[in-house]
Design a protein around this motif. Structure first.
Motif, PDB file in Angstrom:
ATOM      1  N   GLN A  51       2.479   1.277  -6.268  1.00 16.73           N
ATOM      2  CA  GLN A  51       1.616   1.677  -5.151  1.00 16.73           C
ATOM      3  C   GLN A  51       1.636   3.198  -4.918  1.00 16.73           C
ATOM      4  O   GLN A  51       1.579   3.662  -3.786  1.00 16.73           O
ATOM      5  CB  GLN A  51       2.044   0.956  -3.861  1.00 16.73           C
ATOM      6  CG  GLN A  51       2.166  -0.542  -3.968  1.00 16.73           C
ATOM      7  CD  GLN A  51       0.867  -1.207  -4.388  1.00 16.73           C
ATOM      8  OE1 GLN A  51      -0.224  -0.664  -4.187  1.00 16.73           O
ATOM      9  NE2 GLN A  51       0.966  -2.396  -4.993  1.00 16.73           N
ATOM     10  N   THR A  67       2.162   2.577   3.848  1.00 14.98           N
ATOM     11  CA  THR A  67       3.245   1.840   4.489  1.00 14.98           C
ATOM     12  C   THR A  67       4.527   1.871   3.654  1.00 14.98           C
ATOM     13  O   THR A  67       5.631   1.921   4.197  1.00 14.98           O
ATOM     14  CB  THR A  67       2.814   0.389   4.742  1.00 14.98           C
ATOM     15  OG1 THR A  67       2.353  -0.190   3.504  1.00 14.98           O
ATOM     16  CG2 THR A  67       1.703   0.322   5.779  1.00 14.98           C
ATOM     17  N   SER A  93       0.842  -1.196   0.000  1.00 20.13           N
ATOM     18  CA  SER A  93       0.000   0.000   0.000  1.00 20.13           C
ATOM     19  C   SER A  93       0.875   1.243   0.000  1.00 20.13           C
ATOM     20  O   SER A  93       2.050   1.209   0.401  1.00 20.13           O
ATOM     21  CB  SER A  93      -0.936   0.024   1.214  1.00 20.13           C
ATOM     22  OG  SER A  93      -0.203   0.096   2.419  1.00 20.13           O
ATOM     23  N   GLN A  94       0.294   2.359  -0.418  1.00 20.15           N
ATOM     24  CA  GLN A  94       1.073   3.590  -0.544  1.00 20.15           C
ATOM     25  C   GLN A  94       1.555   4.095   0.811  1.00 20.15           C
ATOM     26  O   GLN A  94       2.713   4.505   0.959  1.00 20.15           O
ATOM     27  CB  GLN A  94       0.237   4.675  -1.225  1.00 20.15           C
ATOM     28  CG  GLN A  94       0.998   5.972  -1.465  1.00 20.15           C
ATOM     29  CD  GLN A  94       0.114   7.063  -2.045  1.00 20.15           C
ATOM     30  OE1 GLN A  94      -1.057   7.169  -1.688  1.00 20.15           O
ATOM     31  NE2 GLN A  94       0.662   7.866  -2.938  1.00 20.15           N
TER      32      GLN A  94
END
Length: 331
Positions: free
Chosen positions: A276, A191, A188-189
């Motif tokens: 991401q 994390t 995900s972007q």
């Protein structure tokens, strides 16, 4: 007349003293101006050769990028170039991918510089206040991350967080809320950007601390002592004495680090390769030029990146309003 005579002598002496002071002021100003000019010439003598070499090495790539950005040019057909003017810039600026990459780049730059400035100042204070016998050891320990090559550091952080490569971060910190053994940091972007920013902060905070340490060395100790004698609290000493006298060092640290962070490439390329929503401007220019072989569009992105860097430098210098030439004083 007998009563005016005692006052006439002091008046005449005061007049002569005023004339002497008036005659010496231009001389002091002239001497100071001559010294300033002499120091300026010495600065150019020392920095001039390196400046000329830097210009000679960098001016050609910059001009070549500007020239290529005006043509429709593909790497597979370098001889088939067509002049299109500013059409490449229009295509880039009208593309949402460019603005998304710009937003990610600005976010990484702002967060990393802000956090590094706070942590770097704390480390600089520790090194500045440390016992003399421990200063060398502390400075060496703090500088270890900065001495590691960026690519090596990026791979180390990637393998520490990547669950597909046996990353150990999840097993070490599974006691923290939101972290378990199955957490994929690069899925995900949010994390993924956290890992990228954390690796940047760990790598380059020592650079900030060194610059701020040099600024702390310029803070007059008698001013701190006077403030403490007047009853100032540690926070008041920090905000009213230390930070104002470190303004030049803070500006240099922020400027250098912001320009470097804005051109981030290695960490993003190694950890996510722009996936991401983590693509930055440098990576976008690389993927356009090398991946898609669009030299014209890639050069346009590079030129826009260079323009953004220049704008950031001007804004930082104007915002801090620091005269670096006169920061050393007249004495």
């Amino acid at each position: 007349m007998s009563f005016q005579a005692p006052d006439a002598a002091p008046a005449a002496e005061e007049t002569r003293r005023s004339r002497r002071e008036a005659s010496t002021k231009p001389q002091k100003k002239t001497a100071r101006s001559a010294r300033t000019r002499s120091e300026g010439r010495l600065g150019w003598y020392l920095a001039g050769p390196a400046f000329l070499v830097m210009i000679a090495v960098t001016i050609y790539p910059i001009l070549q990028a500007v020239f290529d950005s005006l043509f429709a040019l593909r790497l597979t057909a370098p001889d088939e170039r067509e002049f299109v003017g500013i059409s490449n810039y229009s295509v880039v600026l009208s593309d949402g991918v460019f603005w998304g990459s710009l937003g990610v780049t600005l976010f990484i730059t702002f967060v990393t510089v802000a956090v590094e400035l706070v942590i770097g100042f704390g480390l600089a204070m520790v090194m500045h206040r440390a016992i003399k016998n421990l200063r060398g050891l502390m400075r060496t320990a703090i500088l270890v991350p900065y001495g590691i090559i960026t690519v090596v550091s990026a791979f180390a952080w990637f393998y520490a967080f990547d669950i597909n490569s046996g990353g150990y971060v999840n097993s070490w910190f599974d006691w923290l809320p939101g972290i378990d053994e199955n957490l994929n940091w690069f899925a995900s972007q949010g994390t993924a950007l956290f890992v990228i920013i954390a690796s940047e902060i760990w790598k380059t905070t020592p650079f900030i601390s060194l610059l701020l340490l040099s600024g702390l060395a310029q803070v007059p100790g008698d001013m701190e002592e006077a403030a403490k004698v007047d009853g100032a609290s540690p926070w008041q000493v920090l905000w009213r004495v230390i930070l104002p006298n470190m303004k030049a060092a803070i500006m240099v640290a922020v400027l250098f680090r912001a320009l470097e962070a804005f051109r981030i490439f290695d960490n993003v390329f190694i950890m996510t390769n722009g996936a991401q929503g983590t693509e930055v401007l440098s990576l976008l220019a690389y993927r356009t030029s090398i991946g898609r072989l669009e030299i014209g569009l890639g050069s346009a992105i590079s030129v826009l990146l260079f323009v953004c860097v220049i704008i950031m430098a001007v804004v930082a210098i104007k915002g801090f309003r620091v005269d670096l030439a006169g920061s050393g004083g007249d004495d």
